[in-house]
Design a protein around this motif. Structure first.
Motif, PDB file in Angstrom:
ATOM      1  N   GLY A  75      17.444  16.774   1.816  1.00 32.86           N
ATOM      2  CA  GLY A  75      16.309  17.411   1.169  1.00 32.86           C
ATOM      3  C   GLY A  75      16.278  17.079  -0.305  1.00 32.86           C
ATOM      4  N   SER A  77      13.895  17.662  -3.898  1.00 33.14           N
ATOM      5  CA  SER A  77      12.816  18.514  -4.399  1.00 33.14           C
ATOM      6  C   SER A  77      12.373  18.051  -5.765  1.00 33.14           C
ATOM      7  N   ALA A 116       5.720  19.072   1.941  1.00 35.59           N
ATOM      8  CA  ALA A 116       6.896  18.248   2.226  1.00 35.59           C
ATOM      9  C   ALA A 116       6.444  16.949   2.886  1.00 35.59           C
ATOM     10  N   CYS A 136       6.270  20.580   7.446  1.00 36.11           N
ATOM     11  CA  CYS A 136       5.586  19.502   6.738  1.00 36.11           C
ATOM     12  C   CYS A 136       4.158  19.286   7.234  1.00 36.11           C
ATOM     13  N   TYR A 171      13.399  14.920   3.570  1.00 34.18           N
ATOM     14  CA  TYR A 171      12.138  15.483   3.105  1.00 34.18           C
ATOM     15  C   TYR A 171      12.127  15.515   1.587  1.00 34.18           C
ATOM     16  N   THR A 172      11.000  15.160   1.021  1.00 34.48           N
ATOM     17  CA  THR A 172      10.771  15.381  -0.405  1.00 34.48           C
ATOM     18  C   THR A 172       9.754  16.504  -0.495  1.00 34.48           C
ATOM     19  N   PHE A 173      10.141  17.566  -1.171  1.00 30.08           N
ATOM     20  CA  PHE A 173       9.323  18.778  -1.285  1.00 30.08           C
ATOM     21  C   PHE A 173       8.785  18.811  -2.708  1.00 30.08           C
TER      22      PHE A 173
END
Length: 193
Positions: A75, A77, A116, A136, A171-173
């Motif tokens: 993850g 962010s 996301a 997402c 995931y990039t949030f």
């Protein structure tokens, strides 16, 4: 007088017939349920109860138990929160339904909207990573200082190439609008002032 007396008898007789018809219709409707059940049971259609009392649990015949794929979770962010998977990796069989959780904590004293974006490594695994449910799929609105656990329900398509033994789901949030819009509006106001 004779005609009114005759009319009164005729009305009473009609009322009596109507009451008998209503009672007969109610009885027919009441008796129809067990008759319907018997007919359906005899014909084997619309059977609502299991005859032998044992129902076998359904099995997924698409699961490939001969292979195990390690899913590594990551993850990233960009914004005012902490974002991470609750576990770093899990092992799954292709075709097997699995659930993993990601945790996000809004560290700001204001509500934020975020989204996301997933990525997969190796790239060849992307079309074989099948998500059933994922945070997402839609924007997330986080209240001030809110912590939330969000599920990802997925399975790996059994057609995944045999040489792929590890998949990284990352995931990039990131925040949508919010501080960026406020900063842009502030710069615009400074330029006009």
């Amino acid at each position: 007088m004779a005609t009114s007396l005759k009319l009164l008898r005729l009305n009473r007789r009609t009322l009596g017939k109507l009451v008998v018809v209503a009672v007969a219709m109610f009885g027919f409707g009441y008796a129809l349920v067990p008759v319907y059940r018997q007919i359906c049971e005899v014909l084997g259609i619309n059977v609502l109860t299991q005859q032998d009392g044992f129902v076998a649990a359904p099995t997924n015949s698409q699961v490939d138990k001969s292979r195990t794929i390690t899913i590594e979770l990551d993850g990233n962010s960009q914004g005012p929160w902490r974002f991470r998977p609750t576990t770093r990796s899990i092992d799954v069989h292709p075709g097997e339904l699995a659930t993993v959780m990601y945790e996000v904590v809004n560290t700001q004293g204001r509500a934020v909207k975020a989204q996301a974006i997933p990525s997969y490594a190796p790239q060849s695994a992307t079309p074989h990573f099948m998500k059933v449910e994922c945070f997402c799929f839609r924007e997330q609105t986080l209240a001030p200082n809110e912590a939330r656990q969000m599920p990802v329900v997925f399975f790996i398509d059994p057609k995944l190439p045999r040489e792929v033994k590890n998949i990284t789901l990352s995931y990039t949030f990131f925040e949508i609008g919010g501080a960026f819009k406020a900063a842009a509006a502030s710069k615009e106001g400074d330029a006009n002032g």
